[in-house]
Design an enzyme around this catalytic site. Sequence first.
Site, mmCIF file in Angstrom:
data_model
loop_
_atom_site.group_PDB
_atom_site.id
_atom_site.type_symbol
_atom_site.label_atom_id
_atom_site.label_comp_id
_atom_site.label_asym_id
_atom_site.label_seq_id
_atom_site.Cartn_x
_atom_site.Cartn_y
_atom_site.Cartn_z
ATOM 1 N N HIS A 48 1.020 -1.428 -0.034
ATOM 2 C CA HIS A 48 0.016 -0.251 -0.208
ATOM 3 C C HIS A 48 0.936 1.094 0.307
ATOM 4 O O HIS A 48 0.906 1.902 -0.710
ATOM 5 C CB HIS A 48 -0.825 -0.537 1.159
ATOM 6 C CG HIS A 48 -1.958 0.442 1.512
ATOM 7 N ND1 HIS A 48 -2.933 0.943 0.592
ATOM 8 C CD2 HIS A 48 -1.273 2.580 2.035
ATOM 9 C CE1 HIS A 48 -3.926 2.550 1.306
ATOM 10 N NE2 HIS A 48 -3.008 2.982 2.079
ATOM 11 N N GLU A 49 1.875 1.376 0.545
ATOM 12 C CA GLU A 49 2.715 2.281 1.015
ATOM 13 C C GLU A 49 3.582 3.129 -0.181
ATOM 14 O O GLU A 49 3.829 4.104 -0.461
ATOM 15 C CB GLU A 49 3.454 2.879 2.124
ATOM 16 C CG GLU A 49 2.423 2.540 3.890
ATOM 17 C CD GLU A 49 1.555 3.846 3.644
ATOM 18 O OE1 GLU A 49 1.699 4.592 3.105
ATOM 19 O OE2 GLU A 49 0.358 3.861 3.866
ATOM 20 N N HIS A 85 1.295 4.243 -3.229
ATOM 21 C CA HIS A 85 1.367 5.758 -2.566
ATOM 22 C C HIS A 85 2.985 6.667 -3.482
ATOM 23 O O HIS A 85 2.721 7.065 -4.252
ATOM 24 C CB HIS A 85 1.473 6.265 -1.466
ATOM 25 C CG HIS A 85 0.117 5.658 -0.564
ATOM 26 N ND1 HIS A 85 -1.003 6.161 -1.272
ATOM 27 C CD2 HIS A 85 0.332 5.790 0.016
ATOM 28 C CE1 HIS A 85 -2.303 5.970 -0.739
ATOM 29 N NE2 HIS A 85 -1.458 4.903 0.066
#
Length: 225
Positions: free
Chosen positions: A23-24, A27
């Site tokens: 997820h990170e 980003h």
Amino acid sequence: MSAEDIAYYACAIISFAVALTGHEVAHGFAAYKLGDPTAKRAGRLSLNPLAHIDPFGTVILPLMLMVLHMPIFGYAKPVPYDPRYFKDPRKGDAITGFAGPLANLIMAVLAAVVAHIIYGAAPGILYSDFGYNVMLLLATFTLVNLYLMFFNLIPIPPLDGSSIIALIIPERLLPKWYSIQQYAFPIFMIVIIALPYLVHFNPFSWYLDVTAGNLANALFPFRIS
């Protein structure tokens, strides 16, 4: 603690670490592709989970939820990015924000596809300890990714869903909107923890069960939540 509990906690910890890291990194990678090198310079494009840990959001909160047998979600250190690098700051902010939940959806779908392949080839796999643990890991990984996705889509700063609000509010209000982000999330976390005890109903568990739970059951070859 039973062997089943140990297997569940192990699968949950592994799933959460991988899901949150993906997820990170998504980003940071989205921001990087849009021209912003901030995340890369900060070492946040790393697949090492240690680069993204927030003591409360990544460790304490998920452990509390596991012990309480509630849907497992959490958050990491926010990936740094600078909208000034984007050609269109609003659009770039939204793309960067939604890249994380999209990564979780992709990982959940991939895990479900693998489960369909394995389960279709060996329907009796659940009757062996090894096969059961493999399917438990895939099921937990699917659920955790979907929990993270839907949790982060809540439009409360600094969750990713708040990016859509930045797209629709007047530009003159953007500085005010960004300034309240530092206060909104701590209040939100207090509500998550305190509200179920005050009203004897957990709206966030209900929300995640309705969204992530139902989608996980639709994706997987058998019911998992």
